[in-house]
Design a protein around this motif. Structure first.
Motif, PDB file in Angstrom:
ATOM      1  N   LEU A   1      -2.523   0.588  10.734  1.00 32.12           N
ATOM      2  CA  LEU A   1      -2.270   1.951  11.211  1.00 32.12           C
ATOM      3  C   LEU A   1      -2.829   2.055  12.622  1.00 32.12           C
ATOM      4  O   LEU A   1      -4.024   1.788  12.836  1.00 32.12           O
ATOM      5  CB  LEU A   1      -2.961   2.970  10.303  1.00 32.12           C
TER       6      LEU A   1
ATOM      7  N   ILE B   1       0.514   5.228  -0.885  1.00 37.92           N
ATOM      8  CA  ILE B   1      -0.315   6.378  -1.264  1.00 37.92           C
ATOM      9  C   ILE B   1       0.542   7.629  -1.205  1.00 37.92           C
ATOM     10  O   ILE B   1       1.134   7.940  -0.157  1.00 37.92           O
ATOM     11  CB  ILE B   1      -1.532   6.518  -0.324  1.00 37.92           C
TER      12      ILE B   1
ATOM     13  N   THR C   1      -8.374   3.408  -0.120  1.00 34.51           N
ATOM     14  CA  THR C   1      -8.375   1.973  -0.456  1.00 34.51           C
ATOM     15  C   THR C   1      -9.760   1.535  -0.918  1.00 34.51           C
ATOM     16  O   THR C   1      -9.903   0.820  -1.916  1.00 34.51           O
ATOM     17  CB  THR C   1      -7.936   1.154   0.775  1.00 34.51           C
TER      18      THR C   1
ATOM     19  N   HIS D   1      -8.096  13.394   2.414  1.00 32.10           N
ATOM     20  CA  HIS D   1      -9.390  12.885   2.874  1.00 32.10           C
ATOM     21  C   HIS D   1     -10.474  13.466   1.970  1.00 32.10           C
ATOM     22  O   HIS D   1     -10.681  14.689   1.947  1.00 32.10           O
ATOM     23  CB  HIS D   1      -9.637  13.292   4.328  1.00 32.10           C
TER      24      HIS D   1
ATOM     25  N   LEU E   1       0.872  -1.188   0.000  1.00 32.13           N
ATOM     26  CA  LEU E   1       0.000   0.000   0.000  1.00 32.13           C
ATOM     27  C   LEU E   1       0.901   1.228   0.000  1.00 32.13           C
ATOM     28  O   LEU E   1       1.657   1.452   0.938  1.00 32.13           O
ATOM     29  CB  LEU E   1      -0.910   0.014   1.228  1.00 32.13           C
TER      30      LEU E   1
ATOM     31  N   ILE F   1      -2.163   0.161  -4.730  1.00 34.55           N
ATOM     32  CA  ILE F   1      -2.981  -0.458  -3.688  1.00 34.55           C
ATOM     33  C   ILE F   1      -3.076  -1.956  -3.947  1.00 34.55           C
ATOM     34  O   ILE F   1      -3.668  -2.398  -4.938  1.00 34.55           O
ATOM     35  CB  ILE F   1      -4.387   0.180  -3.650  1.00 34.55           C
TER      36      ILE F   1
ATOM     37  N   ASP G   1       1.846  11.163   2.646  1.00 33.26           N
ATOM     38  CA  ASP G   1       2.194   9.860   2.071  1.00 33.26           C
ATOM     39  C   ASP G   1       2.008   8.781   3.134  1.00 33.26           C
ATOM     40  O   ASP G   1       2.293   9.004   4.318  1.00 33.26           O
ATOM     41  CB  ASP G   1       3.657   9.833   1.615  1.00 33.26           C
ATOM     42  N   ILE G   2       1.559   7.635   2.697  1.00 33.46           N
ATOM     43  CA  ILE G   2       1.451   6.467   3.589  1.00 33.46           C
ATOM     44  C   ILE G   2       1.997   5.256   2.834  1.00 33.46           C
ATOM     45  O   ILE G   2       1.583   4.990   1.702  1.00 33.46           O
ATOM     46  CB  ILE G   2      -0.012   6.199   3.999  1.00 33.46           C
TER      47      ILE G   2
ATOM     48  N   ALA H   1      -1.207   6.257  -6.346  1.00 27.34           N
ATOM     49  CA  ALA H   1      -1.545   5.253  -5.334  1.00 27.34           C
ATOM     50  C   ALA H   1      -1.353   3.857  -5.907  1.00 27.34           C
ATOM     51  O   ALA H   1      -1.922   3.522  -6.951  1.00 27.34           O
ATOM     52  CB  ALA H   1      -2.991   5.437  -4.865  1.00 27.34           C
TER      53      ALA H   1
ATOM     54  N   GLN I   1      -8.583   8.534   5.917  1.00 19.85           N
ATOM     55  CA  GLN I   1      -8.364   8.769   4.484  1.00 19.85           C
ATOM     56  C   GLN I   1      -7.646   7.580   3.849  1.00 19.85           C
ATOM     57  O   GLN I   1      -7.880   7.256   2.684  1.00 19.85           O
ATOM     58  CB  GLN I   1      -7.593  10.070   4.251  1.00 19.85           C
ATOM     59  N   THR I   2      -6.779   6.909   4.613  1.00 17.63           N
ATOM     60  CA  THR I   2      -6.109   5.715   4.090  1.00 17.63           C
ATOM     61  C   THR I   2      -7.133   4.632   3.770  1.00 17.63           C
ATOM     62  O   THR I   2      -7.079   4.001   2.706  1.00 17.63           O
ATOM     63  CB  THR I   2      -5.084   5.196   5.113  1.00 17.63           C
TER      64      THR I   2
ATOM     65  N   GLY J   1      -1.844  11.713  -0.298  1.00 12.03           N
ATOM     66  CA  GLY J   1      -3.246  11.344  -0.115  1.00 12.03           C
ATOM     67  C   GLY J   1      -4.016  12.411   0.643  1.00 12.03           C
ATOM     68  O   GLY J   1      -3.466  13.125   1.491  1.00 12.03           O
TER      69      GLY J   1
END
Length: 868
Positions: free
Chosen positions: A730, A581, A635, A586, A579, A651, A603-604, A649, A630-631, A584
């Motif tokens: 998370l 992102i 997704t 929300h 994953l 995913i 970023d995640i 992204a 938002q993560t 990203g």
């Protein structure tokens, strides 16, 4: 002396006999131009509808409550009763009172319940109105969802958790089940649904299969892919039984039944659907993901988008098909604009066509249906030119039904009245007899002028007039000055002060023609309209397919519109577990920002090898929860086939999204905040898979600090070491002690939300950065919330004192000691090594945080200070 027994009037005898067949419904009893309610029904109607409650005599010695309203207000009042949760039986007059001998025949023509409604005022355009049936089998539970207003019919079966998730997703207006299962249903699914119970014999395999085969006119259910789903079939059969039991025998628009297969869709439990605020917001009139993403232009598109949201795809091929079409619409702006223009003129084709067999469609709606079919033809031509395989396939399936379309346009006037009984529905030139009758009825003025002129010339009476009244119809009026010229064959009907009125055989003959013509015209128009509706029946399935295909186009155009307007990007959905992102955002919060303010993107990265778990710390109100949500939302949107609010992204295919965000007491179930929190967390731990995404926010805060940290610590270690699944996780927390986990476990990484201190103020920068945070800035947040200055000053004094005394030193010491090798047993972080520490721990364990007031908390802190 014996009391005289009251005798019911014939009308009340009839009412009571009908009411006895519908004891649990409010009976609207048609009497002349009014719908009346009596006794208990009248009390309910008066209260819910705000109409006057009166009393009237019933026979010789009794009175009863009475409340009524004009028959033309039925739609309005019916809507209010059903929305209030009542079942309503509409009892109409089944014959013309003028023709009736004795009391007029009456009968229930429709039963309306919250889950069985086709009235436009009751239904919401953007939402289905599902009736659900639940059958508790020996091992599995079956569930069916049927919307009589659209003809959509879905079935599924699985464990209780799966059925609960579907009930939360579909949000049925009414749920039916077997009467003996009432207690069991409430225990499993709570009391948040409007429910109705049926006899147990209805929930049997043989009866259900027979009911379904009769409905679909097939020899087996294999063609629908539901053969073998016995519990689901039983639930589906109960739905159809209930429709017929509520006076809905005409169900030709229910032509298909679809299976919801659990493995086809990304799983979200009911907590996740609530926590992510997909369909409903915790704030009144708050924004939801559905409201944010829905830019559809047709009601059926809006309903389909809602279903796509609660049932995201897990098949990469299908996901990419949606993404491909969205990308094509983004690039081909002319095509998008033209298709959208056609869709805007379609209306609710799905619900329009469903009114045909129900006998609920009016002339104006038939013309709307014809105009919608014209739009189908327009879209079909546009898609044929695209060269895009998916869109070409949709275009080939669209069927504008040219034969019946031409017939509607030829027979119905362009702007017909709503009611066929008003006349003026059928065009001229369609039926010879109808045209002749209309000539007689509508050219009367010219004919009467001709009679007047002829008789005036024949008699020499220049002031002769032809007129009409309700007493004796058409007549000739002659002033007294000319009455000597009146012919002998005229019949005098009335003498006035200055004139005489006469009728003639010719006038009476014409009058009979006119009166007879109007009745015949109306009868012929009704007959021709009914024939047209009958001719529409074979086209129902084709029109339904048109509606479904156009709904799909509407949703994909909505995705394209969002992508263009809000700079969403195409996600890369892969078979891997990664994953990633970039920048990203929300999607809901971003839309609600004030003008000129931009969302701080982050970023995640999560994967199973290096960064499986992120421990996220940071100040209150800094944006931790927004980043978590938002993560999950990005997704989810990717699995819907939508572009996402990010610059890029990647995913990995996800099969389940779990969230544990926020909590509230379940007072009715006797559960505290902490119990609710633990129930939801246990559900996650017991259902995770290698492809799961887990979002945890503030686990353990519902109990004492030490218990909370112990539980949070153990949960993180369990997800890292004690399950082979290694789900992407998370974990947001205020327990800064958890930052020590990064030193102990290779796939756990610390991040924090940045902030900037300026004097005694804190500025939230909302940017994610590596490393843990050591401050929560709770007092700063309390100041922002408007706490009194004296209270804040005292809080700062207490905080300063505690920091000087290093009250947390023993805890930090123990946490650091935990950074050794992983133990395979339940870890006890807070073994006491001093009597003072043990006394403090015992004191804190005895504190009920849920009941502790701010003053009591300060006193407790002072007590601890004295111990130290």
């Amino acid at each position: 002396m014996a009391k005289s027994k009251s005798v019911e009037t014939p009308l009340m005898q009839q009412h009571n006999a009908i009411k006895a067949r519908y004891p649990d419904a409010v009976l609207l009893f048609r009497v002349g131009d009014f719908y009346e309610t009596f006794n208990d029904d009248a009390i309910i109607a008066s209260k819910v509808l705000g109409i006057v409650l009166t009393k009237r005599a019933n026979g010789s010695a009794s009175q009863q409550d009475l409340a009524g309203f004009p028959h033309h207000s039925l739609d309005t009042y019916l809507h209010k009763l059903v929305k209030a949760g009542y079942r309503v039986a509409v009892c109409d007059q089944l014959e013309d009172p003028k023709m009736a001998k004795g009391i007029v025949k009456r009968g229930v023509t429709e039963m309306v319940t919250p889950g069985v409604a086709v009235n436009d005022k009751i239904l919401e355009n953007a939402s289905n109105n599902f009736l659900a049936a639940v059958h508790f089998g020996k091992e599995l539970t079956g569930v069916a969802f049927l919307d009589i207003s659209t003809g959509e019919f879905f079935v599924a079966q699985g464990n209780l958790e799966y059925v609960d998730k579907l009930l939360q997703s579909f949000k049925p207006a009414e749920v039916i089940f077997a009467r003996p299962q009432q207690k069991h249903f409430k225990e499993q699914f709570g009391s948040k649904f409007y429910t109705y119970t049926l006899e147990e014999w209805i929930f049997t395999t043989n009866y259900a299969e027979e009911t379904l085969l009769k409905q679909f006119e097939t020899h087996s259910l294999k063609g629908f892919g539901v053969d073998g789903l016995q519990d689901a079939i039983i639930a589906a059969g109960a739905c159809l039984h209930y429709l017929r039991d509520t006076e809905h025998p005409h169900l030709q628009h229910i032509t298909n039944i679809q299976r919801i297969e659990q493995d086809d869709f990304l799983w979200m439990d009911r907590f996740t659907i609530r926590n992510l605020e997909l369909l409903g917001s915790s704030v009144e009139n708050g924004h939801t993901l559905l409201k944010t993403l829905d830019t559809t232009v047709t009601p059926m598109g809006a309903r389909l988008l809602k279903r796509w949201m609660v049932l995201p795809l897990r098949d990469i091929k299908q996901i990419n098909e949606r993404l491909d079409v969205t990308e094509h619409f983004i690039k081909e702006t002319d095509l998008s604009r033209d298709v959208l223009q056609h869709l805007k003129q379609t209306g609710d084709l799905e619900r329009l066509v469903s009114k045909i067999p129900l006998r609920k469609i009016n002339p104006r709606e038939v013309m709307m249906l014809a105009k919608a079919l014209q739009q189908v033809e327009g879209i079909k031509q546009l898609l044929a030119k695209t060269g895009h395989p998916y869109l070409t396939a949709i275009g080939e399936k669209l069927n504008p039904c040219p034969g019946i379309l031409c017939r509607i346009l030829e027979q119905i006037v362009e702007t017909p009245p709503i009611l066929v009984s008003k006349g003026g529905v059928i065009q001229n030139g369609i039926h010879t007899e109808l045209d002749n009758l209309r000539t007689i009825a509508h050219s009367g003025k010219e004919y009467l002028l001709r009679i007047q002129q002829t008789e005036s010339d024949a008699t020499g009476i220049p002031s002769l007039k032809v007129a009409f009244n309700n007493v004796f119809g058409y007549y000739l009026e002659v002033t007294n000055a000319h009455k000597s010229k009146v012919p002998e064959n005229w019949i005098r009907k009335q003498t006035l002060a200055n004139a005489e009125r006469y009728i003639t055989p010719e006038l009476k003959e014409y009058e009979e023609k006119i009166v007879g013509a109007e009745e015949k015209i109306l009868a012929l128009e009704i007959q021709l309209f009914d024939e047209l509706l009958l001719a529409l029946q074979p086209h129902i399935q084709a029109i339904q397919q048109n509606a479904q295909l156009m709904a799909r186009l509407d949703c994909l155009l909505s995705f394209a519109n969002n992508a263009i307007q809000y700079k969403y990007r195409r996600p890369n959905v892969t078979e891997g577990y990664h994953l990633d992102i970039r920048e990203g955002r929300h999607p809901v919060i971003e839309r609600g920002l004030p003008p000129g303010e931009s969302y701080v993107a982050n970023d995640i990265v999560l994967d199973k090898e290096e960064q499986q778990i992120i421990i996220l710390t940071g100040p209150n109100m800094s944006g931790k929860s927004a980043l978590l949500r938002q993560t999950a939302l990005i997704t989810l949107m990717a699995h819907m086939g939508s572009f996402v609010p990010a610059s890029a992204a990647e995913i990995g295919l996800t099969d389940k999204i779990f969230t544990r965000v926020g909590a509230s007491d379940n007072l009715s179930g006797g559960e505290s905040t902490f119990m609710v929190e633990m129930n939801e967390t246990a559900s996650i731990i017991n259902n995770i898979t290698p492809r799961s995404l887990v979002i945890l926010d503030e686990i353990g805060r519902g109990t004492s600090t030490y218990d909370g940290i112990s539980i949070a610590w153990s949960i993180v270690e369990y997800l890292h070491d004690m399950t082979p699944h290694k789900p992407k996780t998370l974990f947001a927390t205020h327990y800064h002690e958890l930052n020590e986990l990064e030193n102990k476990h290779g796939r756990i990484k610390n991040y924090h939300i940045t902030n900037k201190e300026s004097g005694n103020k804190v500025i939230f920068l909302r940017k994610l950065a590596p490393g843990g945070s050591r401050h929560s800035f709770g007092i700063h947040v309390a100041r922002m919330a408007g706490m009194p200055p004296q209270l804040l000053q005292r809080a700062n004094e207490v905080l300063s004192h505690l920091e000087q005394k290093h009250i947390d030193a023993p805890l930090e010491k123990h946490v650091k000691e935990m950074a050794g090798p992983t133990q395979k047993v339940q870890l006890s972080i807070f073994d006491a090594h001093s009597d003072t520490f043990k006394e403090i721990r015992d004191m804190l364990n005895d504190v009920d945080i849920n009941r502790l007031t701010p003053v009591e908390a300060l006193l407790k802190l002072n007590e601890i200070k004295n111990l130290l």
